[in-house]
Write a protein that holds these residues in place. Structure first.
Motif, PDB file in Angstrom:
ATOM      1  N   TYR A 372       0.829  -1.200   0.000  1.00 21.11           N
ATOM      2  CA  TYR A 372       0.000   0.000   0.000  1.00 21.11           C
ATOM      3  C   TYR A 372       0.868   1.257   0.000  1.00 21.11           C
ATOM      4  CZ  TYR A 372      -3.631  -3.284   1.568  1.00 21.11           C
ATOM      5  OH  TYR A 372      -4.503  -4.333   1.666  1.00 21.11           O
ATOM      6  N   SER A 373       0.429   2.253  -0.736  1.00 21.51           N
ATOM      7  CA  SER A 373       1.147   3.527  -0.741  1.00 21.51           C
ATOM      8  C   SER A 373       0.827   4.302   0.535  1.00 21.51           C
ATOM      9  CB  SER A 373       0.736   4.361  -1.958  1.00 21.51           C
ATOM     10  OG  SER A 373      -0.636   4.687  -1.903  1.00 21.51           O
ATOM     11  N   VAL A 374       1.844   4.897   1.121  1.00 23.73           N
ATOM     12  CA  VAL A 374       1.690   5.681   2.348  1.00 23.73           C
ATOM     13  C   VAL A 374       2.302   7.063   2.104  1.00 23.73           C
ATOM     14  CG1 VAL A 374       2.251   5.871   4.800  1.00 23.73           C
ATOM     15  CG2 VAL A 374       1.802   3.616   3.790  1.00 23.73           C
ATOM     16  N   LYS A 375       1.510   8.122   2.247  1.00 31.05           N
ATOM     17  CA  LYS A 375       2.009   9.477   2.023  1.00 31.05           C
ATOM     18  C   LYS A 375       1.638  10.356   3.207  1.00 31.05           C
ATOM     19  CE  LYS A 375       2.144  13.247  -1.335  1.00 31.05           C
ATOM     20  NZ  LYS A 375       1.660  13.754  -2.637  1.00 31.05           N
ATOM     21  N   ARG A 376       2.664  10.923   3.863  1.00 31.66           N
ATOM     22  CA  ARG A 376       2.435  11.760   5.040  1.00 31.66           C
ATOM     23  C   ARG A 376       2.359  13.239   4.666  1.00 31.66           C
ATOM     24  NH1 ARG A 376       6.428  11.433  10.217  1.00 31.66           N
ATOM     25  NH2 ARG A 376       7.695  13.006   9.135  1.00 31.66           N
TER      26      ARG A 376
END
Length: 656
Positions: A372-376
Motif C-alpha cells: 500500500y502507498s503511504v504518504k504523510r
C-alpha cells in the motif's frame, strides 16, 4: 464445551461448511422469490455425504428438505430482526477477529518458525538459570544496571564458580533459593521464546549468552540434552485420596491399591481389575486406558516419570502416588515424535499463541508497507507533534482543547485518509504505557510509525473479504449460523425447557420410549482360587459382610478375595456373565481367570422411568418434535418454490 460451541462445531464443520467457486449455477429453489442456487446445494451435500450418520440425510430428496428448512429458519431470523441485536453483532465481530488471525500472517516466516520449532521438539533440554529482573519498559539507566549485573554473574559462572550457589546468591527468581535455579527438562514452547532460543543454541555443559525476555536478563546453564521421549499410551488403576484425608481413610486407600498390586503380581488381569476397582470413572470401563501424552502434559510429574520408565508393552509399575491418589500404571504403547508433516497444523497453532507470532506480524507489516502507498502530510505532522510535551512521560499530557485544526489529512494510505485527530487520540491512548524514548520528538516519531503500522494492518483486515473469497464464504456461513442459534434458542430450546405442561404431555404420550433395563443391587466377591470363592460363598450365606470376609481371607501380603458392591445393570462388565438374576447368594461362577460369588440383595426390574429420571432425553426429544412442527409452520409462512426440473438434473449429477 457449552451449547453454542457445540452447535457451531457441528454447523460449520459438518452441515454447511466448505467453499468453492462455481460459475455454472442455476436457481434450485426460491423463498419469497429470493433465489438459492445449485452450486451451494451440491457443495454442502458433497462435503457432508461421508460425515452424516443418518442414512436418510444421504437421500437427495430428504437432504433438499433439510436444506430448505435451514434457509427458512434464516429467513425467519432476519424477519424477526435478530441480526440487529447488539449481542449478535458483538459475537459476529469476535468470530471475525478469530478467523482473521489465519490470514494476518506471513506464510514464509511461519514455515521457518514451524521448521525451527519441530527441530527443537525432537530434543529436551535440562537447564538451570539465574534471573536478573528488569521491566520491559524500564529506563535506560535501570536496564543498563541490570545488564551489568548479569554480565558480572555470568563471568563468575564462566570462571567455574558453582552455578547453583550463584543462583541462590544472585537470582531474583523467587524459587531459586529452593531449587538452585533448576528448571528440569523442557522442549519447544515450554519456555518464553527468547529463553528457549538461548537454551537450544547453547551446548551441553556450557553457559549461554545473556538472554533478554520480558522478565529480565537470564544466564542459562545447559546441563543435559536428550532425545524427546515422545508420547506414551498407558492404562492405570486409580484409587482416589479421600476428601477428608483422615489417617484412617488414607491408610484404607493405600491398603486397597496395595491389595490390587498384589493381585496383579499373582497374575490377575489388569483390565478386569481396572473395570472392577479403578476410581477413574472415565478410563475404568476401557480397562484403565487414558489418552496418550508427552512430557509435561499431565499435572503429575510422578505419574509421567513412572509411565515413561516402563520399557515394554504390558510392563506394570508399582503403586505411584500423585496429588490425586495412587496409581498402578501399565504401558500400552510408546509413540515416537511424529513426522513434521503430521505436526504442522499443531505447531502453527502454538506459534500463533506464542511470542514467535510477533516475528510474523512484523514481517506482514513490512509487506503491507510495500503493498500500500503511504504518504504523510508533513505540515500536519509538525502541527500534531508540537502539541506533545514532556508531560507525556508522566501521563499528564492533554489533548488540544480545540480539535478543529487537526481535522485535516495527516496521512493517506492508498485512498484512505487518516486525520491528525486520529493520531492524537492514538497518542493519548499510548500515554498509559511506559514510554522511555527521549527526547519527546523522537518518541512522537516512534509512535507515528507504530500508528501507521496499526492502520496498515487495520485496512488489510477490513478488506479480507475482498482479498480472500473463501474468508467471505466462511463469514457468511457463520453469520447465518449465529442467527440460527439465536432463533432456535428463542423458538425451540427455551420453550422445551420452560413449557412444563407441554413437556409433561409429550412425556405421557411417549413414555414407553423411556425405560430402565433390569438392574441388581448386589455384592460381588472374586478370587482366582476356586476354594476361596467357595469359602466366601458359605460366609455370605451366613450373613457375613464383604469386609468381614476379606479380613478373614486376606492375611499378611496375600490378597485372596476382592469385593465390589452397588447397583449394576444386568449387562454390566462387573457382573460375571453366567450369574443368575435372582435374589440370594449365587453358586460359584467361573468367568475367565476368576471365580465369582454374587449376592443379589434386590432385583430392580425393567420399567418406565419417571419424567425426572428421563428429563434430559425427554427434553431433547421434545425439542426435536417442536422443531419439526415449527418448520412445517414456516413453510406456510413463507412461499417456497422448488425448481423441479433443475433438481432432477442435480440428482443425475450427484451420485449418493
Amino acid at each position: 464445551m457449552n451449547l453454542k460451541q457445540l452447535f457451531f462445531g457441528i454447523l460449520l464443520s459438518v452441515n454447511f461448511a466448505g467453499y468453492s467457486q462455481n460459475a455454472n449455477k442455476e436457481v434450485l429453489f426460491t423463498i419469497d422469490d429470493k433465489p438459492y442456487y445449485t452450486d451451494e446445494f451440491k457443495r454442502v451435500y458433497n462435503k457432508n455425504i461421508d460425515l452424516v450418520k443418518d442414512e436418510s440425510q444421504k437421500d437427495l430428496d430428504q437432504y433438499l428438505d433439510l436444506f430448505v428448512g435451514y434457509k427458512l429458519k434464516i429467513n425467519k431470523a432476519n424477519k424477526l430482526g435478530l441480526q440487529e441485536g447488539l449481542a449478535y453483532q458483538a459475537e459476529l465481530k469476535s468470530y471475525r477477529n478469530q478467523l482473521s488471525k489465519n490470514y494476518l500472517t506471513d506464510s514464509k516466516v511461519t514455515k521457518e518458525l514451524v521448521d525451527e520449532a519441530y527441530n527443537r521438539s525432537l530434543k529436551e533440554v535440562k537447564a538451570s538459570h539465574i534471573l536478573i529482573l528488569v521491566a520491559e519498559n524500564a529506563s535506560p539507566a535501570d536496564t543498563l544496571k541490570a545488564y551489568k549485573k548479569a554480565v558480572e554473574v555470568r563471568e563468575k559462572a564462566l570462571k567455574g564458580e558453582d552455578f547453583g550457589q550463584l543462583a541462590i546468591q544472585y537470582s531474583e527468581d523467587p524459587s531459586a533459593k529452593e531449587n538452585k535455579g533448576e528448571l528440569g527438562y523442557f522442549s519447544a514452547f515450554r519456555m518464553v521464546y527468547p529463553f528457549e532460543s538461548a537454551a537450544f543454541s547453547t551446548k551441553k555443559g556450557q553457559i549461554s549468552k545473556i538472554a533478554k525476555t520480558r522478565f529480565g536478563y537470564h544466564i542459562i546453564k545447559v546441563e543435559d540434552i536428550r532425545d524427546n521421549r515422545g508420547e506414551v499410551t498407558v492404562a492405570h488403576i486409580m484409587i482416589l485420596k479421600p476428601q477428608s484425608q483422615t489417617p484412617e481413610e488414607l491408610q484404607a486407600a493405600k491398603n486397597t491399591i496395595q491389595d490390587i498390586y498384589k493381585k496383579l503380581q499373582q497374575g490377575e488381569n489388569f483390565e478386569s481389575l481396572a473395570k472392577q476397582f479403578s476410581q477413574d470413572k472415565s478410563s475404568a470401563p476401557k480397562g484403565g486406558v487414558i489418552n496418550r501424552f508427552g512430557s509435561g502434559q499431565l499435572s503429575s510429574e510422578e505419574f509421567e516419570n513412572a509411565a515413561f520408565s516402563l520399557a515394554k508393552p504390558n510392563d506394570i509399575s508399582a503403586p505411584v502416588e500423585s496429588n490425586f491418589g495412587w496409581h498402578i500404571i501399565k504401558l500400552v504403547e510408546k509413540h515416537q515424535v511424529e513426522p513434521i508433516e503430521n505436526m504442522t497444523a499443531e505447531l502453527e497453532d502454538k506459534i500463533r499463541k506464542d511470542e514467535r507470532s510477533r516475528l510474523i506480524t512484523n514481517s506482514l507489516t513490512e509487506k503491507l508497507r510495500k503493498k500500500y502507498s503511504v504518504k504523510r502530510n508533513d505540515k500536519m505532522y509538525a502541527s500534531v507533534a508540537k502539541t506533545v510535551s514532556d508531560k507525556y512521560y508522566f501521563g499528564e499530557w492533554k489533548l488540544p482543547e480545540d480539535a478543529k485544526p487537526y481535522e485535516g489529512n495527516l496521512v493517506t494510505i492508498e485512498k484512505n485518509v487518516v486525520s491528525g485527530n486520529d493520531f492524537l487520540n492514538y497518542l493519548n491512548a499510548q500515554q498509559r504505557a511506559e514510554n522511555t524514548v527521549k527526547p519527546i520528538g523522537k518518541l512522537v516519531e516512534k509512535q507515528y510509525q507504530e500508528f501507521v503500522d496499526y492502520k496498515l494492518n487495520e485496512m488489510y483486515n477490513a478488506n479480507l473479504e475482498a482479498e480472500f473469497p473463501e474468508f467471505s464464504a466462511v463469514m457468511d456461513e457463520y453469520r447465518d449460523g449465529l442467527l440460527l442459534f439465536d432463533l432456535m434458542e428463542k423458538e425451540i430450546w427455551e420453550k422445551a425447557k420452560t413449557d412444563t405442561i407441554g413437556l409433561q404431555k409429550f412425556y405421557v404420550d411417549h413414555k414407553n420410549n423411556y425405560t430402565w433395563g433390569n438392574r441388581v443391587d448386589a455384592v460381588i466377591l472374586s478370587s482366582t482360587n476356586k476354594d476361596f470363592a467357595k469359602k466366601a460363598q458359605k460366609l455370605l450365606k451366613k450373613g457375613k459382610t464383604a469386609d468381614e470376609i476379606k479380613t478373614e481371607f486376606n492375611v499378611g501380603e496375600k490378597v485372596n478375595v476382592m469385593s465390589n458392591a452397588g447397583v449394576f445393570d444386568e449387562n454390566s462388565d462387573a457382573l460375571p456373565k453366567e450369574s443368575r438374576k435372582k435374589e440370594g447368594v449365587s453358586d460359584v461362577i467361573s468367568d475367565g481367570e476368576y471365580f465369582y460369588v454374587v449376592k443379589i440383595n434386590k432385583l430392580l426390574p425393567a420399567g418406565i422411568k419417571t419424567l425426572d429420571e428421563a428429563r434430559g432425553k425427554v427434553v431433547n426429544d421434545y425439542q426435536q418434535y417442536l422443531e419439526e412442527k415449527w418448520v412445517g409452520d414456516l413453510k406456510q409462512e413463507f412461499k417456497v418454490s422448488v425448481n423441479k426440473p433443475v433438481f432432477e438434473k442435480v440428482k443425475k449429477e450427484i451420485k449418493p
